[in-house]
Design a protein around this motif. Structure first.
Motif, short mmCIF file in Angstrom:
data_model
loop_
_atom_site.label_atom_id
_atom_site.label_comp_id
_atom_site.label_asym_id
_atom_site.label_seq_id
_atom_site.Cartn_x
_atom_site.Cartn_y
_atom_site.Cartn_z
N ASN A 1 0.81 -1.21 0.00
CA ASN A 1 0.00 0.00 0.00
C ASN A 1 0.85 1.26 0.00
O ASN A 1 0.54 2.22 -0.69
CB ASN A 1 -0.92 0.00 1.22
CG ASN A 1 -2.02 -1.06 1.10
OD1 ASN A 1 -2.32 -1.49 -0.01
ND2 ASN A 1 -2.57 -1.47 2.21
N ARG B 1 -12.69 9.00 3.91
CA ARG B 1 -12.16 7.76 3.33
C ARG B 1 -13.11 7.24 2.26
O ARG B 1 -12.66 6.73 1.22
CB ARG B 1 -11.97 6.70 4.43
CG ARG B 1 -10.83 7.02 5.39
CD ARG B 1 -10.69 5.91 6.45
NE ARG B 1 -9.55 6.11 7.33
CZ ARG B 1 -9.58 6.83 8.43
NH1 ARG B 1 -10.71 7.46 8.79
NH2 ARG B 1 -8.49 6.96 9.19
N ALA B 2 -14.39 7.38 2.50
CA ALA B 2 -15.38 6.91 1.52
C ALA B 2 -15.28 7.72 0.23
O ALA B 2 -15.39 7.17 -0.88
CB ALA B 2 -16.79 7.01 2.10
N ALA C 1 -12.27 6.44 -1.62
CA ALA C 1 -12.52 5.10 -2.17
C ALA C 1 -13.38 5.20 -3.42
O ALA C 1 -13.13 4.52 -4.42
CB ALA C 1 -13.20 4.22 -1.12
N GLY D 1 -11.62 4.11 -6.71
CA GLY D 1 -12.02 2.73 -6.98
C GLY D 1 -11.31 1.73 -6.11
O GLY D 1 -11.46 0.51 -6.31
N LEU D 2 -10.55 2.20 -5.13
CA LEU D 2 -9.83 1.31 -4.22
C LEU D 2 -10.74 0.85 -3.09
O LEU D 2 -11.73 1.51 -2.75
CB LEU D 2 -8.62 2.02 -3.63
CG LEU D 2 -7.54 2.46 -4.61
CD1 LEU D 2 -6.52 3.35 -3.89
CD2 LEU D 2 -6.85 1.27 -5.24
N ALA D 3 -10.39 -0.28 -2.51
CA ALA D 3 -11.13 -0.76 -1.34
C ALA D 3 -10.94 0.19 -0.18
O ALA D 3 -9.89 0.82 -0.05
CB ALA D 3 -10.64 -2.16 -0.97
N ARG D 4 -11.94 0.29 0.69
CA ARG D 4 -11.85 1.20 1.83
C ARG D 4 -10.69 0.83 2.74
O ARG D 4 -10.04 1.71 3.34
CB ARG D 4 -13.15 1.21 2.62
CG ARG D 4 -14.29 1.91 1.90
CD ARG D 4 -15.39 2.28 2.86
NE ARG D 4 -16.54 2.86 2.17
CZ ARG D 4 -17.55 3.46 2.79
NH1 ARG D 4 -17.52 3.56 4.11
NH2 ARG D 4 -18.56 3.96 2.11
N SER D 5 -10.42 -0.47 2.89
CA SER D 5 -9.30 -0.89 3.74
C SER D 5 -7.98 -0.41 3.16
O SER D 5 -7.07 -0.01 3.92
CB SER D 5 -9.29 -2.41 3.88
OG SER D 5 -9.16 -3.02 2.59
N THR D 6 -7.85 -0.41 1.84
CA THR D 6 -6.63 0.07 1.19
C THR D 6 -6.48 1.57 1.40
O THR D 6 -5.41 2.06 1.75
CB THR D 6 -6.66 -0.24 -0.32
OG1 THR D 6 -6.80 -1.64 -0.49
CG2 THR D 6 -5.39 0.23 -1.01
#
Length: 403
Positions: A17, A36-37, A40, A44-49
């Motif tokens: 990351n 963060r949302a 994301a 287009g990345l995952a929220r965890s990323t």
């Protein structure tokens, strides 16, 4: 990417990351607060990323909390934004007879500055020792320490090999040819040091502050010498050896018998620079020896000075008409010391450029006076540093080193 002395290079992308956090950071450099949302959704990345990258950027201090967004139920989501106060930049404008030292934040906002009388001909050690001394004093005035410096940007009044930061045969800088400016400054301040020709950084500063929407842009400095900073497709154009934009030694039609200090005749600088205009006024019986005398006489309304400045504009226009046809800029900005009384200079430039350039090239061309004025170089020196230290590669390297 050109390697510049004092700049650490990023580690190879390991697929983790942090190796791509620099790209996410670029989205935040506009200063707009996001959740963060939001990030994301944009990437287009995952929220965890996104969360792991934001955590790394928060630890670096380059991103900080910016309140909470409206909640649609439950705990309001936190917002984050670029924190330009995280580090500082030392921005330096070295002129023929002056030095300006300023401290800015990472957005280019000037926090403190000092203007000094200093002859560049005193030599690199004398001038750079004073730059370091005043840089530390100005940093303290701004409430910043040397340890908070992200980098140092220096503009010099002569050709510079940007990749090494060394002046190359500068005509008004005895003792500076080939001098290792970067290493000398880093002995006192061990941070990235970037050096360029003064008119190049003036172009960067003027455009960033006042013309950001224009990707094809010329900044013309008219002072002791004459030069151009060329921005094409949004990038500063330095040429093969760093001498792009040296308009001062382009031949002007009416200058056949005028000797230039370079040894040729008819150079634009020998007709339209501050000293050249002053010499012409003296020949006409108006006492003047330098560009500041020309400015004073124009401000006083002296008709011969006004006429001479307008003719200098026509001579400059003769050269710029060809430049306009070749490069097709959308904006030409006139600056430098004579740009401070530039209405008559600009009138002469417009008179010739609009008459001699191709109609299509001038259909949307704007010719204007500098808005940044004598802060253009400081703003550009800061911009030069932040372009490097806040680039995706440099941010990734910083985060990986910290990790």
């Amino acid at each position: 990417m050109t390697t510049h002395p004092g700049l650490s290079q990023p580690a190879a992308d390991s697929g983790g990351n942090l190796a791509r956090a620099g790209d996410l950071f670029q989205l935040l450099r506009d200063g707009k607060a996001r959740t963060r949302a939001d990030l994301a959704l944009t990437t287009g990345l995952a929220r965890s990323t996104v969360a792991s990258r934001i955590d790394a950027l928060l630890l670096s201090g380059l991103v900080g909390p910016a309140g909470e967004a409206n909640s649609s139920g439950g705990r309001p989501p936190s917002r984050f934004a670029f924190n330009p106060a995280a580090r500082a930049v030392l921005a330096v404008d070295v002129g023929a007879t002056h030095v300006i030292v300023a401290v800015t934040d990472l957005s280019g906002r000037v926090l403190a500055e000092q203007r000094l009388a200093q002859d560049v001909a005193a030599g690199p050690e004398v001038v750079l020792d004073r730059v370091v001394e005043e840089g530390l004093a100005v940093s303290a005035k701004a409430g910043r320490t040397a340890g908070e410096l992200a980098g140092i940007g220096i503009g010099l009044p002569g050709p510079v090999e940007h990749a090494t930061g060394r002046p190359v045969k500068p005509p008004i800088m005895p003792g500076w040819d080939g001098f290792d400016v970067v290493t000398y400054v880093q002995r006192s301040l061990p941070v990235p040091v970037l050096v360029d020709n003064d008119v190049n950084i003036m172009a960067l500063g003027e455009r960033a502050a006042h013309w950001p929407e224009h990707s094809n842009f010329l900044f013309i400095k008219v002072a002791t010498g004459i030069g151009a900073g060329i921005i094409g497709n949004g990038e500063l154009q330095r040429g093969a050896n760093g001498t792009a934009g040296d308009l001062g030694h382009v031949r002007v039609p009416r200058g056949d018998n005028v000797l230039c200090r370079c040894g040729n005749t008819g150079c634009l600088e020998a007709l339209a620079s501050g000293p050249a205009i002053a010499a012409e006024l003296s020949r006409l019986g108006v006492p003047a020896s330098k560009g500041s005398d020309v400015r004073r006489l124009v401000n006083e309304g002296n008709p011969l000075a006004v006429q001479a400045l307008r003719q200098a504009g026509r001579d400059l226009g003769d050269v710029l008409a060809t430049v306009v046809n070749l490069l097709n800029p959308s904006v030409i900005v006139l600056g430098g010391s004579l740009g401070q009384v530039g209405e008559h200079l600009m009138a002469g430039v417009r008179e010739v450029v609009y008459r001699r350039s191709l109609p299509l090239a001038t259909s949307h061309l704007r010719i204007a006076l500098s808005i940044a004025g004598d802060q253009a170089a400081i703003l550009g020196a800061s911009q030069m540093v932040t372009q490097h230290v806040l680039s995706p590669a440099a941010i990734e390297a910083t985060l990986q080193a910290a990790g």
